[in-house]
Design an enzyme around this catalytic site. Structure first.
Site, PDB file in Angstrom:
ATOM      1  CB  ALA A  25      -0.930  -0.003   1.218  1.00  0.00           C
ATOM      2  CG  HIS A  26       5.029   1.659   1.577  1.00  0.00           C
ATOM      3  ND1 HIS A  26       6.203   2.249   1.160  1.00  0.00           N
ATOM      4  CD2 HIS A  26       5.293   0.334   1.657  1.00  0.00           C
ATOM      5  CE1 HIS A  26       7.142   1.323   1.023  1.00  0.00           C
ATOM      6  NE2 HIS A  26       6.615   0.148   1.309  1.00  0.00           N
TER       7      HIS A  26
ATOM      8  CB  CYS B 251      16.020  -1.611   0.691  1.00  0.00           C
ATOM      9  SG  CYS B 251      14.265  -1.523   0.421  1.00  0.00           S
TER      10      CYS B 251
ATOM     11  CB  THR C 134      -5.065  -9.967  15.125  1.00  0.00           C
ATOM     12  OG1 THR C 134      -5.216 -11.006  16.101  1.00  0.00           O
ATOM     13  CG2 THR C 134      -6.256  -9.026  15.184  1.00  0.00           C
TER      14      THR C 134
HETATM   15  C1  LIG Z   1       9.680  -4.341  -6.388  1.00  0.00           C
HETATM   16  C2  LIG Z   1       9.540  -4.309  -4.898  1.00  0.00           C
HETATM   17  N1  LIG Z   1       9.206  -5.426  -4.241  1.00  0.00           N
HETATM   18  C3  LIG Z   1       9.075  -5.446  -2.915  1.00  0.00           C
HETATM   19  C4  LIG Z   1       9.281  -4.331  -2.138  1.00  0.00           C
HETATM   20  C5  LIG Z   1       9.126  -4.399  -0.647  1.00  0.00           C
HETATM   21  O1  LIG Z   1       7.914  -3.830  -0.260  1.00  0.00           O
HETATM   22  P1  LIG Z   1       7.513  -3.609   1.273  1.00  0.00           P
HETATM   23  O2  LIG Z   1       8.155  -2.329   1.681  1.00  0.00           O
HETATM   24  O3  LIG Z   1       6.036  -3.508   1.285  1.00  0.00           O
HETATM   25  O4  LIG Z   1       7.966  -4.788   2.040  1.00  0.00           O
HETATM   26  C6  LIG Z   1       9.624  -3.134  -2.779  1.00  0.00           C
HETATM   27  C7  LIG Z   1       9.885  -1.922  -1.983  1.00  0.00           C
HETATM   28  O5  LIG Z   1      10.749  -1.112  -2.278  1.00  0.00           O
HETATM   29  C8  LIG Z   1       9.751  -3.127  -4.201  1.00  0.00           C
HETATM   30  O6  LIG Z   1      10.082  -2.018  -4.853  1.00  0.00           O
END
Ligand SMILES: Cc1ncc(COP(=O)(O)O)c(C=O)c1O
Length: 387
Positions: free
Chosen positions: A198-199, A321, A234
Site C-alpha cells: 500500500a505505501h 533499501c 490478527t
Molecule cells: C519491487 C519491490 N518489491 C518489494 C518491495 C518491498 O515492499 P515492502 O516495503 O512492502 O515490504 C519493494 C519496496 O521497495 C519493491 O520495490
C-alpha cells in the site's frame, strides 16, 4: 521539499489518513470476535477486501492481507513451492528482483532448492527467449517482478506466465511498483500469485496483499485461522482500510501516467541538454511513467544527493533499501554496467503530486551546481585505471 522518491514510498493521501482514523476510533474490535463490535470489524474487513478485489480484477476470496510486499513475496514463493509436486524442485527468479526477494532466493538455494536465474539485457529488459529455454517439467514456479524499482523497466510477466503455464509451473508476480502507477488486472495477468504494497500508492506502510488464484495449491508459511487459513495473525484492520481507500482514489491511471511521463521526459531532456555527460539507463524501453535512472558522468551519487539535499530535493541512489551502502546496484550489475558507473546511479521517481514547477526548479538549480564538478572530473586523471 520537492519529493522525487515515489518508488521508495509515497505520502499517505488525506482520504487514507481519514479512513484510518475513522477505523481506529470506531470499529477497532478483533475481526475474529463473535460479539457485535467484532462482527462490525469483520464487516469492515469484508468491505475493504471487496474494494481491493474490484480495483485489481480478482475475487474477494483471492485477497490475502499481509504486512507488505516483502512478506507477500516470501509467502508466495514458500507457499507455492511447498505445495508443488515432489518432481518440481526448480525455481526461476529474475536477476533484478527486489534485494529482499533475492535474499530469499539465496536462502532457498542454500537449503538445496535449485534456483535458476532469468537474465536481463543491457537495456534492463527481460530476455524472454532465455526464460523459455530455462522452462521444464521440473520447474515449480517462476518469480518475476512486473516493473523494476530502480530502472522502472516493465517486465513481460504475461508472456512469462504463459511459458510457466505451458510446463505446469506456477507464476508469482511482484507487482509492487506497477500497482498504483499503471492499470493492473489480476484475472488477465495469467499469474497465480501477485504481491502488492500500500505505501507505494499513497496508502499506509506495513500493509499489503497477496492475490492468490482460487484453487491454487498453497501451503501457508504462517498458518493460522485468519485469511481463510492462508495467513495467521490478527488483521491490521486500520491499515487494511487505509489500503482500500488508497486503491479507491486512484482514478484514471492511463491519464495520470501520460502526464507523469511527460514531466519525466522533460526532466531527462533538460538535464541531458544542460549536462551532456548525463546518461539515462533504459531510456528507450517501456518504463514506469515516473522513473528516471541516470548518472552524471561518474560523479559519485553521494555528491549528487548532497547537492540535491541543499536544493531541498529528495531523490535516491538505486534501491532505497540499499541506500547508504556503497555496493553497486545488483540491477545495473545484471545489465552489465561497470561498477564505477553504477556507483554514480541516481534515481528520480516522480508521482501523482509532482508538478511542472518541481521539474522547472530542478532544471534551473541543479545543472549550475553539477557543471563545475563535471568539468573537474574530465580534467582530473582517473585513479582507477589499471596499468
Ligand atoms: C519491487 C519491490 N518489491 C518489494 C518491495 C518491498 O515492499 P515492502 O516495503 O512492502 O515490504 C519493494 C519496496 O521497495 C519493491 O520495490
Amino acid at each position: 521539499m520537492i519529493y522525487l522518491d515515489h518508488n521508495a514510498t509515497t505520502q499517505p493521501a488525506p482520504a487514507v489518513v481519514q479512513a484510518m482514523l475513522q477505523q481506529m476510533s470506531s470499529t477497532w474490535a478483533n475481526t475474529s470476535s463473535q460479539h457485535g463490535p467484532g462482527q462490525d470489524a469483520k464487516r469492515a474487513l469484508g468491505a475493504a477486501r471487496a474494494v481491493v478485489a474490484r480495483v485489481l480484477g480478482c475475487k474477494p476470496v483471492e485477497v490475502v492481507f499481509t504486512s507488505g510486499a516483502t512478506e507477500s513475496n516470501q509467502m508466495a514463493v514458500r507457499g507455492l513451492l511447498a505445495a508443488a509436486e515432489p518432481v518440481r524442485r526448480r525455481v526461476l527468479f529474475s536477476r533484478v528482483e527486489h534485494s529482499a526477494h533475492l535474499k530469499l532466493a539465496r536462502a532457498l538455494a542454500e537449503s538445496g532448492v535449485q534456483v535458476d536465474w532469468l537474465p536481463v539485457r543491457a537495456d534492463g529488459t527481460l530476455d524472454v527467449a532465455a526464460a523459455a529455454a530455462l522452462m521444464g517439467p521440473d520447474v515449480a514456479l517462476v518469480s518475476l517482478m512486473a516493473a523494476n524499482n530502480e530502472t522502472g523497466v516493465l517486465m513481460p510477466y504475461e508472456a512469462v506466465a504463459q511459458l510457466a503455464q505451458n510446463v505446469g509451473a506456477r507464476m508469482h508476480v511482484d507487482a509492487t511498483q506497477l500497482i498504483g502507477k499503471l492499470p493492473f488486472d489480476f484475472a488477465a495477468s495469467g499469474a497465480d500469485a501477485v504481491s502488492l504494497s500500500a505505501h507505494k500508492f499513497h496508502g499506509p506502510k506495513g500493509v499489503g496483499a497477496l492475490l492468490l488464484r482460487q484453487g491454487t495449491a498453497f501451503v501457508p508459511p504462517t498458518p493460522g485461522s485468519q485469511e481463510r487459513g492462508r495467513r495467521g495473525g490478527t488483521e491490521n484492520l486500520p491499515a487494511i482500510v487505509g489500503m482500500a481507500a488508497a486503491l479507491e482514489r486512484l482514478g484514471d491511471l492511463e491519464q495520470q501516467a501520460a502526464r507523469i511521463a511527460q514531466l519525466r521526459d522533460a526532466l531527462e531532456a533538460g538535464l541531458q541538454q544542460a549536462l551532456p555527460a548525463t546518461h539515462v539507463w533504459s531510456q528507450q524501453v517501456a518504463r514506469l511513467p515516473g522513473t528516471s535512472y541516470l548518472r552524471f558522468g561518474q560523479l559519485s551519487v553521494d555528491v549528487v544527493l548532497q547537492r540535491l539535499d541543499t536544493l531541498g530535493v529528495a531523490a535516491s541512489s538505486g534501491a532505497a533499501c540499499s541506500s547508504g551502502g556503497s555496493e553497486p546496484s545488483h540491477v545495473l550489475k545484471a545489465m552489465g554496467v561497470p561498477a564505477d558507473e553504477a556507483l554514480a546511479a541516481v534515481r528520480f521517481s516522480l508521482g501523482s503530486d509532482t508538478t511542472h514547477g518541481d521539474v522547472g526548479y530542478l532544471l534551473n538549480k541543479l545543472p549550475p551546481l553539477l557543471a563545475p564538478l563535471l568539468r573537474e572530473e574530465t580534467t582530473t586523471p582517473s585513479t582507477t585505471e589499471s596499468p
